[in-house]
Design an enzyme around this catalytic site. Structure first.
Site, PDB file in Angstrom:
ATOM      1  N   ASP A 463       0.780  -1.165   0.040  1.00  0.00           N
ATOM      2  CA  ASP A 463      -0.017  -0.174   0.138  1.00  0.00           C
ATOM      3  C   ASP A 463       0.926   1.092  -0.003  1.00  0.00           C
ATOM      4  O   ASP A 463       0.274   2.267  -0.388  1.00  0.00           O
ATOM      5  CB  ASP A 463      -1.092   0.164   1.079  1.00  0.00           C
ATOM      6  CG  ASP A 463      -0.411  -0.312   2.447  1.00  0.00           C
ATOM      7  OD1 ASP A 463       0.821  -0.389   2.738  1.00  0.00           O
ATOM      8  OD2 ASP A 463      -1.113   0.033   3.552  1.00  0.00           O
TER       9      ASP A 463
HETATM   10  C1  LAN Z   1       3.049  -0.634  10.350  1.00  0.00           C
HETATM   11  C2  LAN Z   1       3.074   0.524   9.851  1.00  0.00           C
HETATM   12  C3  LAN Z   1       2.701   0.925   8.523  1.00  0.00           C
HETATM   13  C4  LAN Z   1       1.688  -0.099   8.078  1.00  0.00           C
HETATM   14  C5  LAN Z   1       0.662   0.522   7.171  1.00  0.00           C
HETATM   15  C6  LAN Z   1       1.450   0.640   5.574  1.00  0.00           C
HETATM   16  C7  LAN Z   1       0.001   1.625   7.405  1.00  0.00           C
HETATM   17  C8  LAN Z   1      -0.264  -0.576   6.719  1.00  0.00           C
HETATM   18  O1  LAN Z   1      -1.344  -0.147   5.734  1.00  0.00           O
HETATM   19  C9  LAN Z   1       0.171  -2.022   6.464  1.00  0.00           C
HETATM   20  C10 LAN Z   1       0.864  -2.424   7.634  1.00  0.00           C
HETATM   21  C11 LAN Z   1       2.081  -1.347   7.888  1.00  0.00           C
HETATM   22  C12 LAN Z   1       3.277  -1.660   7.208  1.00  0.00           C
HETATM   23  C13 LAN Z   1       2.591  -1.701   9.571  1.00  0.00           C
HETATM   24  C14 LAN Z   1       2.604  -3.040   9.897  1.00  0.00           C
HETATM   25  C15 LAN Z   1       2.961  -3.447  11.383  1.00  0.00           C
HETATM   26  C16 LAN Z   1       4.088  -2.409  12.103  1.00  0.00           C
HETATM   27  C17 LAN Z   1       5.006  -2.523  11.136  1.00  0.00           C
HETATM   28  C18 LAN Z   1       3.464  -0.989  11.790  1.00  0.00           C
HETATM   29  C19 LAN Z   1       2.159  -0.664  12.584  1.00  0.00           C
HETATM   30  C20 LAN Z   1       4.461  -0.178  12.424  1.00  0.00           C
HETATM   31  C21 LAN Z   1       4.951  -0.974  13.753  1.00  0.00           C
HETATM   32  C22 LAN Z   1       4.445  -2.520  13.592  1.00  0.00           C
HETATM   33  C23 LAN Z   1       5.418  -3.323  14.053  1.00  0.00           C
HETATM   34  C24 LAN Z   1       4.608  -4.749  13.847  1.00  0.00           C
HETATM   35  C25 LAN Z   1       5.668  -3.081  15.397  1.00  0.00           C
HETATM   36  C26 LAN Z   1       6.551  -4.009  16.315  1.00  0.00           C
HETATM   37  C27 LAN Z   1       5.592  -5.068  16.897  1.00  0.00           C
HETATM   38  C28 LAN Z   1       5.638  -6.414  16.597  1.00  0.00           C
HETATM   39  C29 LAN Z   1       4.586  -7.155  16.887  1.00  0.00           C
HETATM   40  C30 LAN Z   1       6.744  -6.835  15.925  1.00  0.00           C
END
Ligand code: LAN
Length: 733
Positions: A463
């Protein structure tokens, strides 16, 4: 005195030696600290960033922090004036390299990982950083003494045990009143035995918990054939890259030096003497306050079997372990190098760092890791925190660009410098090459994709590629003719982005996050985390699908004769069918990455309308709008609580929120809902809520991951009210 440094999206805070030269800024920072301390809000309002901007200390900002006055011709129209003020304020927050920086923290289990990793690896943190981190922890301790999974959450053992340890390492004494109340919470809730696995892991590495009390993280899984559905490389990338370094350290039973402080902590954390604890009995225990996903029986049986495997000896076992450690370390090294030692996220960043340190404490990899620690730290009036990523630079810049562009030429004209800088950022962030030897490291292709944060980070996301592409097309296409030709992203690169998006489409027609869905959904029964939902595989999501569709839809509109168009048509049709197929009976979609139903609905409608669907041609859109209208509140606004995400049921927040209202109003405006009245009320709510300087207030946290953990998107309070007013003004002149 603090300074925010930026370089091609990289952001890091340092103390500034010329502090004495800016007493006004210094006064602004201390009044922001005081205001936070006396407010009831959990969320910082990023007042440090705002103070730096308004004192002209955001280096390279094209506006020099000065607000552009509302031109006389716009003053008669409240909507246009609010919009102009909103843009003009937001422009002052842009950094010199073209992106928008901001607080991307919120989860409360991240900072302790960094603090423990630095302690074990004897990595000194600068005293000013330590002091700000401690201040942050004190600010976010709940009144009952515990810490929540995120800043708005009730206390849990996971966060309380880890943050207690972090506070002690950062210098709070054991007799300190905050330490005492945290300890009392831990004792009253059964002690660290109730920490979920991710918490036990950190305690074990530090030496205040024993590995035998931990569910085995057997590294040999990495030696299984990929054909098996439970091969770790089939897991969602975030899940696998966290368990990867954890299993390396588990496989080595790595423990830091048992220092005086470690001995003290062993005494403070437990009621019973540390030496007499029956560790194996604590395997698999989890405090009731923490449980979000209960482990099924079968999973518990599997853990028992693994524990048995770990405890028996057979010929060749040592050899097998050596091979598994070699394989996992190689995978860890590749992740480090592919991301320039930033790593995909905050959890594997610090665990990888420790793996490399245990492997070779004097190696160059350790220095490279140390150099990238500050990329995760953000400073605001509530203190210094660890962010959920190395920032949300590209994501916010892509949205900001689209919001500005929606405002129409008469308003946006004075901001061409802002937009051309934003374009520079989008341009410099597209990933141009695949990672080396990508199949061996289970990586999807990257060439042509946009990441969420920076090119140095580089993990491609479906995305983000859709939004990056849409922003690029909008800024340099027919409407954005002020981008000089030589700076434009070439058609070849735009085409690479399209190919990338096509390569991401799942057989169900939807798009997931970083990769194709590689494993079956039933793997979720192996989810060991207890605190996070839906972490095992990369599923298709409505938001990711919508952004991907918008990206390739905009490309088709710009290049209607391109040879890829027949393929695009097919893919778009499948994608739309997927979105329609997962719409709920009540017209809504569950949002996985923002809070919550309103967020998802906005994505779906954005995709529908960008492909030319209308209320007449799309009954799905009509039902979605009805859902939105049903949730509007008396004051014209909308407000959705994070409990929507947790419980999967629409839940109202206490007051109306500018971000929820922004999403609702953009969605209704894009759909051109025929009855103007509810939209007008919403627009008035946004205008009323705006601050004098054009900013909007920071209210509740508005992002989420894995259903249960919330995360801050601090720019949304500006981006979505702007976008909503712009879209409303454009479609309802
Ligand atoms: C994110 C940040 C961006 C987000 C979007 C692009 C907004 C979404 O549309 C797809 C998923 C994604 C890439 C995403 C997935 C999970 C993340 C990476 C996070 C919310 C930022 C932090 C989170 C991550 C998993 C945090 C660390 C914790 C764990 C459970 C490993």
């Amino acid at each position: 005195m603090w300074r925010l440094n930026v370089d091609r999206g990289r952001q890091w805070w340092t103390t500034d030696a010329d502090a004495a030269t800016s007493p006004a800024l210094s006064a602004a920072l201390s009044s922001a600290r005081a205001a936070y301390a006396s407010s009831k809000h959990a969320h910082s309002s990023d007042a440090y960033l705002r103070a730096l901007a308004s004192h002209g200390h955001l280096l390279g900002n094209p506006t020099c922090g000065a607000l552009a006055p509302v031109p006389a011709r716009l003053r008669r129209d409240a909507r246009a004036a609010a919009l102009h003020k909103g843009l003009s304020f937001f422009a002052t927050l842009q950094t010199g390299d073209g992106h928008w920086a901001g607080d991307y923290a919120g989860p409360m289990f991240l900072l302790p990982g960094l603090v423990i990793a630095c302690y074990v690896s004897r990595t000194p943190l600068p005293p000013a950083h330590r002091a700000e981190m401690l201040r942050y922890l004190r600010n976010h301790q709940n009144p009952d003494g515990g810490f929540g999974l995120h800043i708005e959450h009730k206390s849990t053992m996971f966060s309380t045990a880890l943050n207690y340890v972090a506070m002690r390492i950062l210098g709070a004494g054991s007799a300190d009143s905050d330490s005492r109340s945290a300890r009392a919470w831990i004792r009253a809730h059964g002690g660290p035995a109730g920490c979920p696995g991710w918490g036990k892991f950190w305690l074990a590495v530090l030496g205040v918990y024993e590995w035998q009390g931990m569910d085995p993280l057997t590294p040999e899984f990495w030696l299984l054939p990929y054909a098996l559905p439970c091969h770790p490389a089939r897991f969602w990338c975030h899940c696998r890259v966290v368990y990867l370094p954890m299993s390396y350290l588990y496989g080595r039973r790595a423990v830091g030096e048992v220092t005086e402080l470690v001995r003290e902590l062993r005494e403070e954390l437990y009621e019973e003497p540390y030496e007499s604890i029956e560790w194996p009995a604590w395997r698999g225990r989890c405090c009731e306050e923490d449980v979000y996903v209960r482990r099924p029986k079968l999973q518990r049986v599997l853990w028992g079997a693994l524990a048995l495997w770990e405890s028996i000896w057979f010929p060749g076992k040592q050899w097998l372990r050596e091979r598994a450690l070699k394989e996992t370390l190689m995978q860890i090294t590749a992740e480090d190098e592919n991301t320039n030692y930033i790593c995909i996220g905050p959890v594997n960043k610090v665990i990888n760092f420790l793996c490399r340190w245990f492997d070779d404490p004097d190696g160059v990899a350790v220095d490279k890791h140390r150099d990238r620690l500050t990329d995760y730290l953000w400073l605001a009036e509530d203190g210094m925190k660890m962010q959920g990523y190395n920032g949300s630079q590209l994501w916010d810049t892509a949205f900001a660009s689209q919001a500005f562009m929606a405002a129409g030429r008469d308003i946006v004209e004075p901001f061409t410098k802002t937009l051309s800088l934003a374009h520079d950022y989008v341009e410099m962030t597209q990933v141009l090459v695949d990672v080396p030897n990508r199949e061996r490291f289970y990586r999807h292709m990257s060439k042509g994709a946009w990441p969420f944060s920076t090119r140095d980070h580089g993990w491609p996301i479906a995305d983000c590629t859709g939004e990056g592409l849409a922003a690029a097309l909008l800024l340099q296409g027919k409407k954005g003719t002020w981008i000089p030709k030589k700076k434009m992203i070439s058609n070849d690169r735009l085409q690479d982005a399209v190919k990338m998006i096509l390569s991401y489409q799942n057989p169900d027609g939807g798009w997931a996050t970083y990769e194709l869905q590689r494993g079956p959904a039933w793997l979720e029964f192996l989810n060991p985390s207890e605190v996070f939902g839906d972490i095992m595989v990369d599923y298709s999501y409505v938001e990711c699908t919508a952004s991907a569709l918008k990206g390739i839809g905009e490309f088709r509109a710009e290049f209607p004769d391109h040879p890829l168009v027949p393929k695009l048509n097919e893919s778009l049709a499948k994608g739309i069918r997927y979105i329609e197929s997962i719409q709920k009976q009540d017209g809504s979609w569950y949002g996985s990455w923002g809070i919550c139903f309103l967020y998802a609905i906005w994505f779906a409608i954005d995709a529908y309308t960008s492909m030319g669907l209308t209320l007449e041609t799309s009954p799905s859109m009509e039902r979605a709008c009805q859902f939105v209208l049903n949730k509007q509140r008396e004051d014209g606004g909308w407000g959705e609580s994070y409990l929507s995400s947790e419980t999967m049921v629409y839940t109202q927040s206490e007051e109306s929120l500018v971000v929820s209202t922004g999403w609702a109003l953009v969605a209704l405006s894009m759909a051109r809902w025929p009855d103007r009245e509810p939209l007008e009320k919403a627009s008035q709510f946004l205008i009323r809520s705006q601050d004098e300087n054009g900013d909007w207030p920071q209210q509740n946290i508005c992002g989420v991951f894995n259903r249960n953990c919330m995360i801050s998107y601090s720019q949304y309070r500006n981006i979505f009210p702007i976008w909503a007013l712009a879209e409303y003004r454009k479609n309802y002149p």
